[in-house]
Design a protein around this motif. Sequence first.
Motif, mmCIF file in Angstrom:
data_model
loop_
_atom_site.group_PDB
_atom_site.id
_atom_site.type_symbol
_atom_site.label_atom_id
_atom_site.label_comp_id
_atom_site.label_asym_id
_atom_site.label_seq_id
_atom_site.Cartn_x
_atom_site.Cartn_y
_atom_site.Cartn_z
ATOM 1 N N LYS A 1 0.839 -1.214 0.000
ATOM 2 C CA LYS A 1 0.000 0.000 0.000
ATOM 3 C C LYS A 1 0.870 1.260 0.000
ATOM 4 O O LYS A 1 0.610 2.210 -0.738
ATOM 5 N N GLU A 2 1.902 1.229 0.834
ATOM 6 C CA GLU A 2 2.830 2.366 0.949
ATOM 7 C C GLU A 2 3.521 2.630 -0.400
ATOM 8 O O GLU A 2 3.582 3.764 -0.882
ATOM 9 N N ILE B 1 0.916 3.828 -3.162
ATOM 10 C CA ILE B 1 0.553 5.236 -2.959
ATOM 11 C C ILE B 1 1.741 6.139 -3.328
ATOM 12 O O ILE B 1 1.569 7.149 -4.016
ATOM 13 N N PRO C 1 -2.391 12.507 -2.561
ATOM 14 C CA PRO C 1 -2.178 11.429 -1.585
ATOM 15 C C PRO C 1 -3.480 10.970 -0.911
ATOM 16 O O PRO C 1 -3.668 9.774 -0.670
ATOM 17 N N LEU D 1 -5.374 8.739 -3.303
ATOM 18 C CA LEU D 1 -4.760 7.410 -3.430
ATOM 19 C C LEU D 1 -5.022 6.553 -2.198
ATOM 20 O O LEU D 1 -5.274 5.354 -2.316
ATOM 21 N N LYS D 2 -5.002 7.180 -1.040
ATOM 22 C CA LYS D 2 -5.291 6.428 0.195
ATOM 23 C C LYS D 2 -6.748 5.957 0.184
ATOM 24 O O LYS D 2 -7.043 4.805 0.526
ATOM 25 N N VAL E 1 -7.073 2.938 -2.248
ATOM 26 C CA VAL E 1 -6.546 1.682 -1.702
ATOM 27 C C VAL E 1 -7.427 1.154 -0.566
ATOM 28 O O VAL E 1 -7.728 -0.039 -0.499
#
Length: 198
Positions: A111-112, A115, A174, A177-178, A181
């Motif tokens: 995930k990190e 993103i 950001p 994108l978070k 996900v």
Amino acid sequence: MSFTLPELPYAYDALAPYMSRETLEYHHDKHHLAYVNNGNNLLKGTEFEGKTLEEIVVGSFGKNAPLFNNAGQHYNHLHFWNWMKPNGGGAIPGEIEKKIIEDIGSVDKFKEDFIAAGVGQFGSGWAWLALKDGKLVVLKSPNGENPLVQGATPILGVDVWEHSYYIDYRNRRPDYLKAFVDHLVNWDYVAELYSKAV
């Protein structure tokens, strides 16, 4: 083969509050439709007529930029609508989760990285989870490019063109994108593409 605009697999307001009806109406009905119409016009009379979409994308890359840009974006968006679903995110099907952990380290690390790829893509483009040489990798690409032209198979992608998020998130890529996900990803579709790819 000619390009056609697919119906969305859910209602325009089904992804709210993470993606609004207004965003989907503009993104699907205007932007994706333009790739379809332009792509069909640019395909006429070329060596790519009658080829599959994947063959058109790979074959036109580096040879016919206008056709590639529209065919690539059509390919990306055909999947993008299916990479999302209402109440998405959540648990990842076993086989794909196992492979993510094996190749990337952990689900959190994936995930990190995913993103970060989307945030780090300067200007328009995409972030990807793709299968390359039997391994899952996180990639990013500019404009309409996708992992097919890098010798990889995309199994998850997120659109980071401004039209994908600006109505809902303004310049907060950001946060978009978070939300993608955590709340939008259709992991069943990702798992389906993964099993086809292997």
